[in-house]
Design a protein around this motif. Structure first.
Motif, mmCIF file in Angstrom:
data_model
loop_
_atom_site.group_PDB
_atom_site.id
_atom_site.type_symbol
_atom_site.label_atom_id
_atom_site.label_comp_id
_atom_site.label_asym_id
_atom_site.label_seq_id
_atom_site.Cartn_x
_atom_site.Cartn_y
_atom_site.Cartn_z
ATOM 1 N N ALA A 1 0.825 -1.211 0.000
ATOM 2 C CA ALA A 1 0.000 0.000 0.000
ATOM 3 C C ALA A 1 0.855 1.255 0.000
ATOM 4 N N ARG A 2 1.970 1.229 0.750
ATOM 5 C CA ARG A 2 2.861 2.392 0.774
ATOM 6 C C ARG A 2 3.465 2.659 -0.603
ATOM 7 N N MET A 3 3.749 1.592 -1.358
ATOM 8 C CA MET A 3 4.306 1.768 -2.697
ATOM 9 C C MET A 3 3.300 2.447 -3.623
ATOM 10 N N PHE A 4 2.022 2.134 -3.450
ATOM 11 C CA PHE A 4 0.986 2.787 -4.263
ATOM 12 C C PHE A 4 0.925 4.275 -3.959
ATOM 13 N N THR A 5 0.991 4.640 -2.684
ATOM 14 C CA THR A 5 0.905 6.055 -2.330
ATOM 15 C C THR A 5 2.173 6.799 -2.728
ATOM 16 N N LYS A 6 3.318 6.128 -2.684
ATOM 17 C CA LYS A 6 4.594 6.785 -2.999
ATOM 18 C C LYS A 6 4.784 6.980 -4.500
ATOM 19 N N TYR A 7 4.416 5.963 -5.292
ATOM 20 C CA TYR A 7 4.705 5.996 -6.722
ATOM 21 C C TYR A 7 3.467 6.233 -7.603
ATOM 22 N N PHE B 1 0.957 4.289 -8.372
ATOM 23 C CA PHE B 1 0.668 3.178 -9.277
ATOM 24 C C PHE B 1 -0.835 2.995 -9.459
ATOM 25 N N LEU B 2 -1.212 2.470 -10.622
ATOM 26 C CA LEU B 2 -2.574 1.972 -10.831
ATOM 27 C C LEU B 2 -2.623 0.470 -10.577
ATOM 28 N N ALA B 3 -1.497 -0.194 -10.824
ATOM 29 C CA ALA B 3 -1.374 -1.625 -10.560
ATOM 30 C C ALA B 3 0.093 -1.929 -10.289
ATOM 31 N N LEU B 4 0.335 -2.996 -9.533
ATOM 32 C CA LEU B 4 1.694 -3.365 -9.150
ATOM 33 C C LEU B 4 1.886 -4.860 -9.397
ATOM 34 N N PRO B 5 2.902 -5.244 -10.167
ATOM 35 C CA PRO B 5 3.105 -6.666 -10.468
ATOM 36 C C PRO B 5 3.598 -7.442 -9.245
ATOM 37 N N VAL B 6 3.126 -8.681 -9.128
ATOM 38 C CA VAL B 6 3.543 -9.584 -8.056
ATOM 39 C C VAL B 6 4.276 -10.753 -8.700
ATOM 40 N N VAL B 7 5.495 -11.018 -8.235
ATOM 41 C CA VAL B 7 6.315 -12.083 -8.822
ATOM 42 C C VAL B 7 6.724 -13.070 -7.733
ATOM 43 N N ASP B 8 7.179 -14.256 -8.162
ATOM 44 C CA ASP B 8 7.716 -15.215 -7.206
ATOM 45 C C ASP B 8 9.225 -14.996 -7.073
ATOM 46 N N THR C 1 -4.145 -4.271 -7.576
ATOM 47 C CA THR C 1 -4.715 -3.071 -8.184
ATOM 48 C C THR C 1 -4.939 -1.974 -7.142
ATOM 49 N N PHE C 2 -5.126 -0.755 -7.640
ATOM 50 C CA PHE C 2 -5.224 0.416 -6.788
ATOM 51 C C PHE C 2 -6.373 0.305 -5.779
ATOM 52 N N ASP C 3 -7.509 -0.228 -6.209
ATOM 53 C CA ASP C 3 -8.660 -0.308 -5.303
ATOM 54 C C ASP C 3 -8.378 -1.227 -4.123
ATOM 55 N N ASP C 4 -7.633 -2.320 -4.366
ATOM 56 C CA ASP C 4 -7.286 -3.216 -3.263
ATOM 57 C C ASP C 4 -6.292 -2.543 -2.312
ATOM 58 N N ALA C 5 -5.376 -1.758 -2.853
ATOM 59 C CA ALA C 5 -4.423 -1.027 -2.012
ATOM 60 C C ALA C 5 -5.151 -0.020 -1.122
ATOM 61 N N MET C 6 -6.180 0.635 -1.670
ATOM 62 C CA MET C 6 -6.967 1.584 -0.882
ATOM 63 C C MET C 6 -7.678 0.877 0.265
ATOM 64 N N ASP C 7 -8.191 -0.325 0.008
ATOM 65 C CA ASP C 7 -8.840 -1.103 1.069
ATOM 66 C C ASP C 7 -7.852 -1.440 2.179
ATOM 67 N N VAL C 8 -6.621 -1.773 1.793
ATOM 68 C CA VAL C 8 -5.587 -2.084 2.790
ATOM 69 C C VAL C 8 -5.282 -0.861 3.640
#
Length: 458
Positions: free
Chosen positions: A219-225, A227-234, A244-251
C-alpha cells in the motif's frame, strides 16, 4: 452529500413498499454499486433478495462485491445454484477469494461447487499465501504480452482478453512467465507504427513485489509511486499476479482503522461498529482495560509511598489530576506524531537521535509556556480568588517545576516507545495513548513528590 443519499434511500424504500419495481430498477441503474450496497444494509432479508434480482447481471456482481459479508451471506443463502453461478462468473478472482475467506464453511463449499474449474484453481492458489501478504491481495487476471508481439497484435490481444481482466491500462511483457517489462495502453496507441515490436517501447525499469511482501508495504508503494497496478512475482521473478489500486486503498483503510483501535486501547475488530455485537465489543475492549487497570497499581504505590508528604501539605493533592492529565496529553501528542511517521515510512530507528532532539526542544518550549501560565493561574485563582492560604509561592513553584519536567519526560517517552516497538517488530500503535499515559502518570507523580520533598522539606 449524506443528506441527499438519505433522502434518495427513503424514496427507494418507498418505491419498494409501493411495489413500483420498474421505477426502482430505473433509479438503481443510475447509481454507483457502492451506494446500492449501502442501500442493501438497511433492508430486510426478503426485500434484499427482491431488489438484488432487479439489477442487471454485471451491476449485481459489482454491487455484491461492495456489500458487507453478513449481507453477502444472506443473499447467497437465498440464491438458487444458477443465480450463485451467475454472480460468481462476473466476479474477479481476488474478489471471489475474499468472499471465500469471509464465508462460513458450508457456504464456501457451495461457492466452490458453482465456480468454474479455472476460478477454483485461482482461488485455491491465492488462499495458500500468508494472510496480509501481496499474494493474498493480488488477482491473477492481467493482460500479458510477449516481447516479439507488434503494437497492432498487442492491441488486438487487449480487445479480445480485456473484458475478463480487472485492468487493461497496464500490460505486462513476459517470456515463459518471466517478467521483462511493462507497457501501457497509452504507449501502444501513441506508437509510430503498428508493426513496432513491444520490446522496443516497453519499460524495463519495473518495481514489483513478491508474493510474501506485507500488504502495508504494498500500500505504501501505491501512495509513494502513484501506481494503478503493481506486479507480483515469485522468487524466480515469474509473474503470478497484480495488485490493483482499489485493493491497495482497502488495505490503507483497514490498516488505519486497526491502528486507531490499537491507539484507543482496543483489539482490532473485523466488523464495522454497527455490525459488531455487544459481546464482540466487550471481547475487544476488556483485555486492554484489565491491563491498564492493573498497571495503574504503580501510581497507587507511588501515592502510598508519599502519604506523609500529602498529609503535611494537603494543598498538593488538588494539582495531581492536572499534572497527570497534562503529562498524558503531552505523551499522546508525541506518540501519535511518531506512530504516523512510522506508518508512512518517514522514520527509521536510526532517526532516533534526531527525533529526541526535536521532541526535547518542543517539550521544553511547551513546558515553559505551560509552567508560566500555570504559575499565574494558581496564584490568581487558587490563592487570591479562592482564598486558599495553603497556596504559597513555594507550593506554586513545586507544581510548575513538576509540570515542566513532566511535559519533557512525557514527550520523550511518547516518542521513544513507538520507535522501540517498531525496532523489535511490534506494531507501534500498541504503544500509543493508553500504554504511554499509564507510564507518564507514574512518572509525573514521582517527579511531583520529589520536588515537593526537596523544596517544601516534608
Amino acid at each position: 452529500m449524506t443528506e441527499r443519499f438519505e433522502l434518495l434511500e427513503k424514496a427507494l424504500v418507498k418505491m419498494l413498499e409501493d411495489k413500483k419495481y420498474t421505477a426502482l430498477r430505473d433509479v438503481l441503474l443510475t447509481m454507483n454499486p457502492a451506494d446500492i450496497a449501502a442501500l442493501f444494509a438497511g433492508l430486510r432479508e426478503n426485500k434484499m433478495s427482491l431488489v438484488f434480482r432487479l439489477l442487471p447481471k454485471e451491476l449485481a456482481a459489482e454491487t455484491f462485491v461492495e456489500m458487507e459479508p453478513d449481507d453477502q451471506e444472506l443473499l447467497i443463502r437465498g440464491f438458487s445454484d444458477n443465480e450463485l453461478k451467475a454472480v460468481l462468473d462476473e466476479l474477479y478472482v481476488d474478489d471471489a477469494a475474499d468472499l471465500v475467506e469471509e464465508m462460513p464453511a458450508n457456504v464456501v463449499k457451495r461457492i466452490l461447487r458453482q465456480a468454474d474449474p479455472e476460478m477454483r484453481t485461482s482461488i485455491n492458489q491465492i488462499l495458500q499465501y500468508p494472510e496480509n501478504s501481496a499474494g493474498s491481495l493480488m488477482t491473477t487476471e492481467y493482460v500479458s504480452l510477449r516481447p516479439d508481439m507488434t503494437v497492432g497484435e498487442s492491441i488486438l490481444r487487449i480487445r479480445r482478453q480485456g473484458v475478463d481482466k480487472e485492468t487493461i491500462y497496464t500490460c505486462y511483457v513476459t517470456q515463459d512467465r518471466t517478467l521483462l517489462g511493462l507497457v501501457t495502453v497509452k504507449d501502444l496507441l501513441l506508437a509510430d507504427d503498428d508493426d513496432t515490436p513491444v520490446e522496443n517501447i516497453m519499460s524495463t525499469n519495473i518495481l514489483s513485489v513478491t508474493t510474501q511482501t506485507d500488504q502495508e508495504e504494498v500500500a505504501r508503494m501505491f501512495t509513494k509511486y502513484n501506481f494503478l497496478a503493481l506486479p507480483v512475482v515469485d522468487r524466480e521473478n515469474r509473474m503470478v499476479g497484480i495488485v490493483t489500486f482499489d485493493d491497495a486503498m482497502d488495505v490503507i483503510e483497514e490498516e488505519t482503522t486497526e491502528d486507531i483501535e490499537l491507539m484507543g486501547g482496543m483489539l482490532p475488530s473485523e466488523k464495522t461498529y454497527l455490525k459488531s455485537s455487544v459481546w464482540e465489543l466487550f471481547k475487544n475492549r476488556i483485555p486492554w482495560l484489565m491491563l491498564l487497570m492493573v498497571s495503574a497499581t504503580f501510581t497507587g504505590m507511588i501515592i502510598t509511598a508519599f502519604e506523609g508528604a500529602l498529609a503535611a501539605q494537603v494543598a498538593l493533592t488538588a494539582f495531581i489530576p492536572m499534572l497527570m492529565g497534562t503529562g498524558g496529553n503531552s505523551g499522546s501528542q508525541s506518540s501519535v506524531t511518531v506512530i504516523r511517521a512510522l506508518s508512512l515510512d518517514e522514520l527509521k530507528f536510526s532517526d532516533l537521535p534526531r527525533v529526541l532532539w526535536k521532541e526535547i526542544g518542543t517539550s521544553v518550549l511547551c513546558g515553559v509556556v505551560l509552567a508560566i501560565v500555570c504559575f499565574v493561574k494558581i496564584w490568581l485563582v487558587d490563592r487570591l480568588l479562592l482564598g486558599n492560604p495553603q497556596i504559597t509561592l513555594t507550593v506554586d513553584a513545586v507544581v510548575c517545576l513538576a509540570l515542566l519536567v513532566t511535559v519533557v519526560a512525557a514527550k520523550i517517552v511518547g516518542a521513544v516507545l513507538p520507535m522501540a516497538a517498531k525496532r523489535i517488530k511490534l506494531d507501534p500503535a500498541v504503544m500509543a495513548s493508553p500504554f504511554i499515559t499509564t507510564i507518564v502518570d507514574a512518572l509525573s507523580l514521582l517527579v511531583y513528590f520529589l520536588f515537593a520533598k526537596a523544596l517544601l522539606q516534608i
